[in-house]
Design a protein around this motif. Structure first.
Motif, short mmCIF file in Angstrom:
data_model
loop_
_atom_site.label_atom_id
_atom_site.label_comp_id
_atom_site.label_asym_id
_atom_site.label_seq_id
_atom_site.Cartn_x
_atom_site.Cartn_y
_atom_site.Cartn_z
N SER A 143 -4.78 -1.41 -2.88
CA SER A 143 -4.54 -2.22 -4.00
C SER A 143 -3.23 -2.96 -3.86
N GLU A 144 -2.45 -2.63 -3.06
CA GLU A 144 -1.14 -3.38 -3.11
C GLU A 144 -1.42 -5.06 -2.62
N ASP A 294 -1.70 1.60 11.45
CA ASP A 294 -1.45 0.94 10.07
C ASP A 294 -2.91 0.64 9.38
N ARG A 295 -2.94 0.99 8.29
CA ARG A 295 -4.16 0.88 7.66
C ARG A 295 -4.55 -0.22 7.11
N ARG A 296 -3.75 -1.15 6.63
CA ARG A 296 -3.98 -2.59 6.02
C ARG A 296 -3.14 -3.51 6.11
#
Ligand code: NAD
Ligand code: DAU
Length: 350
Positions: A143-144, A294-296
């Motif tokens: 949610s960043e 890296d996830r997102r």
């Protein structure tokens, strides 16, 4: 003339083709080392175009770069040259340090020597555009907010660390020596001439060849996809009107989990090139995750949109369809790539 480095690669090659498709534009000196990722087949349509001057060479070769700048009275340099594949940087970081950091350093020094001798108004008009990546900002939580130009650099792979280092050098050469630089940080590109070590072309070609479609981990890592021609257009606009010393984030507002991307490719292939039995999605397999994956990533492109009026022309749905159609129509280019050293890499990785 303008000097493009890495113009036989994926994005650089698309940039050169797009630029020279406009007959009113000046010529391009294209400096490329022709590593495994450089492919002159991409530029074959320019064989008889005198506005394209191809030089095989290294951005780390100070004397060569300085000579090219002087000989062709270059008014702008666009630096695409880099080692670009995250998985390769994990297996062997050395080439990434050499080209992305030391190569960029030598390139900056050659440009500084040339630019400092230029007279007004050429000196004020000169530009150095450095093409970088969103990966320098690290990984986002679910949610960043998307990366803006103000995010701190938090690179996590040898590739992104080497790109971050090169971005810092470019910034410092502006701040210290006044070199007229601009940096762009772009999200994941896809489109024609994409080397099939990267997710989208790998899955298109593996699907057609009846091979597995390898998804790292759970496939829920998110990337923000941009059609390569939209990136090339953004670079043209930054070259024309970007502010000196600034950075511009470039992205497609197209966040997608990897598994959904591969499923979309399968659905379109099912329609365009149906199999005798079942769906291409049956070929999807889940394999060991990338270390430090890296996830997102997500790009906030508000700055380039509001300052320069740039907007991507393609949605992911239109761009991925064009891309798949391109791979179906260009088997000659594909065969040339697949017969090369790309095969050795596949054996090591999978
Ligand atoms: P690519 O790997 O397809 O092409 C790189 C090109 O640079 C190749 O033609 C290679 O021969 C050349 N090259 C490598 N080392 C060189 C050297 N020392 N001297 C001269 N030429 C050299 O890469 P790409 O995907 O086209 O990426 C281009 C640039 O854009 C890179 O800087 C990359 O970090 C950045 N970028 C890529 C993406 C993406 O999704 N592909 C996204 C954002 C930013
Ligand atoms: O974000 C911009 C970056 O995008 C550029 O700076 C890099 O140069 C470019 O290579 C690209 O990096 P990625 O690592 O995101 O791209 P890649 O195509 O290698 O992988 C995309 C996603 O798919 C990533 O989360 C890893 C995953 N993946 C990749 C491959 C090759 C798989 O699940 N399976 C695979 O076989």
């Amino acid at each position: 003339m303008i000097l493009v480095t890495g113009g036989a690669g994926f994005i650089g090659g698309n940039f050169v083709l797009d630029w020279l498709s406009d007959p009113s534009r000046e010529g391009i000196v294209n400096l490329d080392k022709l590593t495994y990722a450089g492919n002159l087949d991409t530029l074959s349509s320019l064989a008889d175009d005198p506005r394209h001057v191809f030089i095989q060479g290294d951005i780390a070769d100070y004397a060569l770069v300085l000579n090219l700048l002087k000989k062709h009275t270059i008014r702008a340099v666009i630096n695409f040259a880099a080692e670009s594949h995250v998985d390769r940087s994990i297996h062997g970081p050395s080439d990434f340090i050499q080209t992305n950091i030391l190569g960029t350093f030598q390139l900056l020094e050659a440009i500084r020597a040339y630019w400092s001798e230029l007279k007004s108004p050429d000196k004020e008009a000169f530009r150095f555009l450095h093409i970088s990546t969103d990966e320098v900002y690290g990984s986002l939580g679910p949610s960043e907010a998307a990366f803006s130009e103000l995010n701190a650099y938090e690179p996590n792979s040898p590739y992104s660390a080497s790109k971050a280092a090169s971005d810092h050098l470019v910034r410092a050469w502006h701040h210290t020596y006044g070199l007229p630089v601009i940096t762009t940080n772009c999200s994941n590109n896809y489109g024609p001439y994409h080397f099939p070590e990267k997710l989208i072309p790998l899955c298109i070609l593996n699907a057609l060849a009846g091979k597995s479609l390898p998804i790292y981990g759970d496939g829920q890592q998110i990337r923000d996809w941009l059609y390569v021609k939209d990136h090339c257009f953004a670079i043209q606009q930054v070259l024309e009107a970007g502010r000196l010393g600034q950075t511009y984030n470039v992205g497609g507002w197209n966040e997608k989990p990897n598994l959904a991307v591969v499923q979309t490719i399968c659905t379109i292939l099912d329609e365009l090139r149906p199999k005798d039995n079942g769906s291409y999605a049956d070929q999807i397999i889940f394999i060991k995750d990338r270390p430090g994956h890296d996830r997102r990533y997500a790009i906030d492109a508000t700055k380039i949109e509001s300052e320069l009026g740039w907007r991507p022309a393609e949605t992911f749905e239109s761009g991925i369809r064009k891309t798949i159609q391109w791979y179906l129509n260009n088997s000659e280019w594909v065969d040339g790539v697949v017969s090369g050293s790309y095969r050795d890499w596949l054996e090591k990785q999978y």
